[in-house]
Design an enzyme around this catalytic site. Structure first.
Site, PDB file in Angstrom:
ATOM      1  N   TYR A 146       0.738  -1.510  -0.506  1.00 36.35           N
ATOM      2  CA  TYR A 146       0.527  -0.299   0.114  1.00 36.35           C
ATOM      3  C   TYR A 146       0.896   1.016   0.097  1.00 36.35           C
ATOM      4  CZ  TYR A 146      -3.986   3.106   1.292  1.00 36.35           C
ATOM      5  OH  TYR A 146      -4.647   4.374   1.065  1.00 36.35           O
ATOM      6  N   PHE A 175     -14.097  -0.596  15.834  1.00 35.06           N
ATOM      7  CA  PHE A 175     -14.457  -0.339  17.556  1.00 35.06           C
ATOM      8  C   PHE A 175     -16.434  -0.250  17.431  1.00 35.06           C
ATOM      9  CE2 PHE A 175     -11.117   1.805  18.548  1.00 35.06           C
ATOM     10  CZ  PHE A 175      -9.497   1.083  18.596  1.00 35.06           C
TER      11      PHE A 175
END
Lengths: 333, 333
Positions: A145, A191
């Site tokens: 990346y 999360f």
């Protein structure tokens, strides 16, 4: 009237940019190319605009009978688990994608590229000006990346130097918000997904590593202003992000507070995870006067949470996780 | 018996490696792929070995009915004027070249890549250990080469991480010697070519920038030992170069002294030319005990000068310079 091409337009940031592009009156066609590797057709399902043409195709292989006035290259996974699983495909989408798109650009046309703060690697300075040359391990597990973005920047700026192509490169810092995949693998979506599933929030390391969390609407405002700008004399990348640094743990704690009963546990640090990363926005503010990230994280997180709840992302994520184990490996061939 | 493939085998370093490979008894075929972009058929003209197969082809487009046990990727220009003129082609040769070569590698095979000290950019430390992450301007005029090498390293080490490919990467520091093109554009060949043509030697800047000049025989000794090694457990690039640092001016003065009447003039510094670059050879010496650059520059320069004189390079260079103006532009298409 202009013909525009957006690669990666069914993705998280790309689909928001599609919404903005279709508000413009100077185009009669917007071709969105997306392989749906990490993008999702649902992200553009809401659009009823005859000018929009959706093509399911890897950007490297997209062919067209005509050329485009403006091209936006957002075709890349951005989720570390995804690009670490398929590094060659990640390099290819960015770099060979850019080579392909350059061939589809009209003479005098403009190409805009979504680069990343990952080009800075694990930086030794803070905040980060565009002149900082980065500290990327080009042999490390995140390198497909990071180096894919760096090499694509190189290719584009060289096409500017050698052939005068109008090149706009935004180095985008952390972004979160609606249309993130629940299985994206980055902090906010992880999360929220865990908390909504009744699982503990997992923080890698002590959570004191900080990020500049940009709410997607703010970031796309910045991209729109940078990419639409008529007179652009700067040669070089421009940081686009939030310069308010917040720790991963603070974000975890805020989300836990929104969903009663959520606990936080700590896990090993992610490999070569940067300890901090904050943009120096001096250049950005000079080019885009008045622009900044305006949505505070507390509000952005609530909006993101509401979107996850409303869109049944969690059930979908569970289904995806099950099916992925079987068929999401792409060998080099 | 093994089948080997060398991309860039008609080039400066590549052709020396061909000579070494053909001394091995364990191969029945060596395919040399070279586009002759900067390589020259003359560099392998002297070889009379039935095992050698020469194919004129860009490495990205090379196709084969069978796969190879060992692949050597040296297909890249290394001369700044050349890669700055054709940056996309430079990135393509390195990176898309490597993608193509990976597809031609037998399962369990080995791929060896000639990377470069340019991955360190204009370094902030001296000497340079492999762990130094570099200081490359990924938007600068040398970036096609530097980032092309970095991204290719990333691709290869990721193919090691994800698929267990045996990867050998040498970061080669400055090399000079016989078979350098007279029009290569780097210091030693420029200086010798000018001096033999009766022109002044042109030193960019004050000439106090230093380089670790490695004579090609020494460097190819190092490559041979690194690439042939049977048991290789290191994952990561290995510096191969001379760690004796000499200034550009000292080289210029030595060459001027060999050719009576030669003068030295100073010109502007080259863009983003590194001020110094010396390898830390700790890792190299651990992997290749006893190896070092043994030929002193005084002797290496004399050998190089004799080769230039014997091979009529100067006349050829003049002819090349004339024809180049007309047809050496390759547009992106």
């Amino acid at each position: 009237m202009k013909k525009l091409l957006l690669a990666g337009g069914a993705g998280f940031i790309g689909s928001h940019l599609v919404d903005r592009l279709l508000k413009r009156n100077d185009l009669d066609m917007l071709v969105v190319v997306d392989s749906l590797w990490t993008g999702r057709a649902e992200n553009v399902d809401h659009i009823r605009d005859q000018r929009l043409v959706l093509v399911r195709c890897e950007v490297e292989h997209f062919k067209s009978d005509f050329q485009f006035d403006e091209i936006f290259h957002l075709a890349s996974p951005a989720s570390p688990p995804v690009y670490m699983r398929e590094p060659e495909r990640t390099v290819s989408a960015n770099l060979i994608g850019a080579m392909r798109l350059l061939k589809l650009l009209k003479k005098g046309g403009r190409i805009c590229f979504a680069s990343s703060s990952e080009v800075y690697g694990n930086p030794l300075v803070n905040p980060l000006p565009e002149t900082y040359r980065g500290s990327v391990d080009c042999t490390g597990p995140r390198s497909s990346y990071d180096e894919g973005k760096r090499c694509t920047e190189a290719l584009l700026f060289e096409s500017n130097r050698v052939r005068g192509v109008d090149v706009r490169v935004a180095r985008i810092f952390n972004v979160y918000g609606p249309r993130t995949r629940a299985d994206d693998g980055r902090a906010v979506s992880n999360f929220i997904a865990n908390a909504l599933s009744g699982k503990p929030i997992v923080v890698h390391g002590d959570g004191l590593q900080t990020r500049s969390w940009g709410y997607v609407d703010d970031i796309v405002d910045g991209l729109e202003r940078l990419f639409w700008l008529e007179n652009f004399n700067h040669v070089g990348a421009v940081n686009v992000g939030n310069d308010r640094e917040i720790s991963v743990l603070e974000i975890a704690q805020y989300i836990a507070g929104l969903i009663p009963g959520t606990t936080i546990v700590h896990d090993d640090p992610a490999p070569q995870d940067p300890t901090n990363r904050r943009p120096d926005l001096t250049l950005c503010r000079r080019i885009l006067p008045g622009w900044s990230c305006k949505v505070p994280y507390e509000e952005g997180l609530v909006r993101t949470l509401r979107w996850f709840e409303a869109n049944g992302e969690i059930a979908e994520m569970r289904a995806t996780m099950r099916s992925r184990a079987g068929n999401d490996r792409h060998d080099l061939k």
